[in-house]
Design an enzyme around this catalytic site. Structure first.
Site, PDB file in Angstrom:
ATOM      1  N   ASP A 131       0.849  -1.189   0.000  1.00  0.00           N
ATOM      2  CA  ASP A 131       0.000   0.000   0.000  1.00  0.00           C
ATOM      3  C   ASP A 131       0.886   1.241   0.000  1.00  0.00           C
ATOM      4  O   ASP A 131       1.066   1.912   1.015  1.00  0.00           O
ATOM      5  CB  ASP A 131      -0.933  -0.015   1.213  1.00  0.00           C
ATOM      6  CG  ASP A 131      -2.053   1.010   1.082  1.00  0.00           C
ATOM      7  OD1 ASP A 131      -2.147   1.661   0.030  1.00  0.00           O
ATOM      8  OD2 ASP A 131      -2.840   1.154   2.037  1.00  0.00           O
TER       9      ASP A 131
ATOM     10  N   HIS B 214      -8.074   0.715   7.567  1.00  0.00           N
ATOM     11  CA  HIS B 214      -8.265   2.090   7.120  1.00  0.00           C
ATOM     12  C   HIS B 214      -9.565   2.654   7.685  1.00  0.00           C
ATOM     13  O   HIS B 214     -10.546   1.926   7.848  1.00  0.00           O
ATOM     14  CB  HIS B 214      -8.268   2.157   5.596  1.00  0.00           C
ATOM     15  CG  HIS B 214      -6.934   1.791   5.009  1.00  0.00           C
ATOM     16  ND1 HIS B 214      -6.784   1.328   3.719  1.00  0.00           N
ATOM     17  CD2 HIS B 214      -5.689   1.811   5.540  1.00  0.00           C
ATOM     18  CE1 HIS B 214      -5.501   1.083   3.476  1.00  0.00           C
ATOM     19  NE2 HIS B 214      -4.827   1.375   4.575  1.00  0.00           N
TER      20      HIS B 214
ATOM     21  N   PRO C 101      -1.684   7.046  15.305  1.00  0.00           N
ATOM     22  CA  PRO C 101      -2.987   6.682  15.877  1.00  0.00           C
ATOM     23  C   PRO C 101      -2.888   5.503  16.831  1.00  0.00           C
ATOM     24  O   PRO C 101      -1.940   4.716  16.778  1.00  0.00           O
ATOM     25  CB  PRO C 101      -3.790   6.292  14.628  1.00  0.00           C
ATOM     26  CG  PRO C 101      -2.752   5.725  13.697  1.00  0.00           C
ATOM     27  CD  PRO C 101      -1.505   6.547  13.948  1.00  0.00           C
ATOM     28  N   GLY C 102      -3.892   5.381  17.713  1.00  0.00           N
ATOM     29  CA  GLY C 102      -3.999   4.197  18.566  1.00  0.00           C
ATOM     30  C   GLY C 102      -5.020   3.256  17.946  1.00  0.00           C
ATOM     31  O   GLY C 102      -5.036   3.072  16.730  1.00  0.00           O
TER      32      GLY C 102
ATOM     33  N   HIS D  98       4.172   3.921  13.456  1.00  0.00           N
ATOM     34  CA  HIS D  98       3.057   4.451  12.663  1.00  0.00           C
ATOM     35  C   HIS D  98       1.720   4.178  13.332  1.00  0.00           C
ATOM     36  O   HIS D  98       0.667   4.492  12.788  1.00  0.00           O
ATOM     37  CB  HIS D  98       3.076   3.884  11.245  1.00  0.00           C
ATOM     38  CG  HIS D  98       2.469   2.518  11.075  1.00  0.00           C
ATOM     39  ND1 HIS D  98       2.761   1.453  11.883  1.00  0.00           N
ATOM     40  CD2 HIS D  98       1.566   2.047  10.160  1.00  0.00           C
ATOM     41  CE1 HIS D  98       2.083   0.384  11.477  1.00  0.00           C
ATOM     42  NE2 HIS D  98       1.355   0.725  10.442  1.00  0.00           N
TER      43      HIS D  98
END
Length: 474
Positions: free
Chosen positions: A148, A226, A370-371, A394
């Site tokens: 990706d 996502h 992000p978590g 990430h």
């Protein structure tokens, strides 16, 4: 009846000669030295040279053929790995599975590797582990970037009170349902974007067949992990880059990549790299392309186009939401975490830094980590730590594989956790349950030397790929 001395390349291939430079040398020798002999006699001589070229090195007529035959066939030659991996730092090692460390060790044994690091959210992948950072000299590894390409984060901060997440919940949910698409779903009439007019779509062969699909998927998100979500961001740094007063604001956060286009580019050039860069079995997915070659330059251009395309998709998502909110964001933060960058090492030399599931964290560089859907995410500023190759995690990283999560977690347990956190979920499956991820706070503690926190994001309304149970809300 054959003419004397008349031999062609196909005849040499039929008796076992490899395609390539040696055919041309042999035909030149035959024409010069054996033009008066019968073809069968010439072929017998050529067979003898092929069978034992070292015996003909001192023969004035055939020495050039013999020398070429004895040269190693670079296309099929296995490139040896270094006997041991170059030194690299592992952050949060106690929380990283052995398979990811083994993959990173292999990557650090590549002869082109210069530096590397393993982030605290790391787990096993293909080639370079997820959370792996690898610096090389003038070479790019397609699977060091990932399938990706340009997978990235994007956050918009709005000058709207945080309480609107509750008072306007119904409207925000409708906006997510009506203005986001995931997985195979696409908009009937995609919004146009200048990225589709990029000349590379006609200049690079593999991209020619991807333009129509790229247009169809504009503004949409992939499946898996996502998401697009509304939440509350608390700006904690009074000296932030946007001159926003510390406090809590409505925010939008999205996570997605380059869709089918990126995956096609990754697989095409990985296959090409594996054909031209033969590595031992355990390292085969780390095959590289030299940036001095046509294939290397093509991949580099295609990768950057895929990254720009991923950015365009995020911007369209955020534009749609801003229109719904009838306001523009006061700040936008975004970063790739599946990409390769040209950067400078500590000596000022150019290097290619692959970050596969890692956030750029050079000094002063902003990023988003992000978590899970019930855990905080962080807006961060890089500290420029050389040992990490200017990188950070990430995300939180998986604690369970997708299969394990689906087989062991129960829907009612996930619902209870969502209710406890005050999170509304639209779509998703058990494989993305909060419990499938590591504790983001532990991950952030392991990389406190790599980044400083500028803001904290709490997700409140989460949209992912899956059951469209709110589709009929109007």
């Amino acid at each position: 009846m054959q003419n004397k001395g008349k031999i062609n390349g196909n005849q040499l291939i039929e008796i076992g000669y490899p395609e390539g430079k040696v055919i041309g040398i042999a035909l030149e020798v035959i024409q010069k030295e054996y033009s008066l002999m019968e073809p069968d006699e010439v072929l017998d001589i050529m067979k003898n040279v092929l069978a034992s070229p070292s015996d003909f090195l001192n023969d004035l007529k055939t020495s050039f053929i013999a020398e070429e035959l004895l040269k190693p066939n670079k296309k099929d030659e296995i490139i040896e790995l270094l006997p041991s991996p170059r030194l690299y730092k592992i952050y949060g090692k106690e929380g990283i599975e052995a398979g990811a460390i083994k993959q990173m060790d292999t990557a650090m044994r590549l002869p082109v590797s210069i530096a590397g690091a393993l982030m605290p959210d790391a787990h096993q992948g293909y080639g370079l582990p997820i959370g792996g950072v690898l610096a090389t000299r003038n070479t790019v590894i397609p699977y060091g970037v990932g399938v990706d390409i340009g997978c990235r984060m994007c956050m918009s901060i709005f000058d709207i009170p945080a309480g609107y997440v509750e008072t306007g919940k119904g409207d925000l949910m409708k906006m997510l349902v009506n203005n986001t698409m995931f997985g195979r779903a696409t908009f009937k009439k995609p919004k146009d974007h200048e990225i589709i007019s990029n000349p590379l779509f006609s200049e690079i062969e593999i991209l020619r067949g991807l333009k129509e699909r790229a247009y169809a998927q504009l503004g949409s998100s992939g499946g898996g992990n996502h998401f697009v979500e509304f939440g509350i961001v608390e700006v904690v740094d009074s000296n932030n880059e946007w001159n926003i007063a510390p406090g809590k604001y409505l925010s939008l956060l999205s996570h997605s990549g380059s869709r089918g286009m990126g995956a096609t580019i990754a697989n095409y050039y990985t296959k090409l790299a594996m054909e031209t860069c033969k590595l031992p079995q355990e390292a085969k997915h780390l095959a590289w392309l030299d940036l001095d070659t046509e294939a290397g330059q093509e991949y580099w251009l295609a990768m950057n186009l895929a990254g720009d395309y991923a950015s365009a998709c995020h911007h369209q998502i955020h534009e749609r939401m801003a229109i719904g909110l009838r306001t523009n964001p006061v700040a936008m933060i975004e970063n790739h975490h599946n990409f390769a960058w040209k950067e400078k090492d500590e000596k000022g030399n150019d290097v290619i830094v692959h970050r596969k599931g890692a956030t750029p964290a050079g000094k002063g560089v902003l990023g988003i980590i992000p978590g899970s859907m019930t855990a905080p995410g962080y807006v961060v500023r890089g500290k420029g730590d050389e040992a990490s190759v200017n990188s950070a995690s990430h995300g939180a990283g998986r604690a369970m594989s997708r299969t394990q999560a689906k087989n062991t977690l129960k829907p009612e347990t996930v619902k209870q956790q969502l209710q406890k956190a005050g999170v509304e979920l639209i779509g998703s499956g058990l494989d993305e349950a909060p419990m499938a991820y590591k504790d983001i706070r532990t991950v952030m503690e392991a990389q406190k030397d790599l980044v400083e926190v500028v803001g904290v994001f709490l997700p409140k309304i989460v949209r992912m790929c899956g059951d469209e149970k709110f589709q009929e809300v109007d």
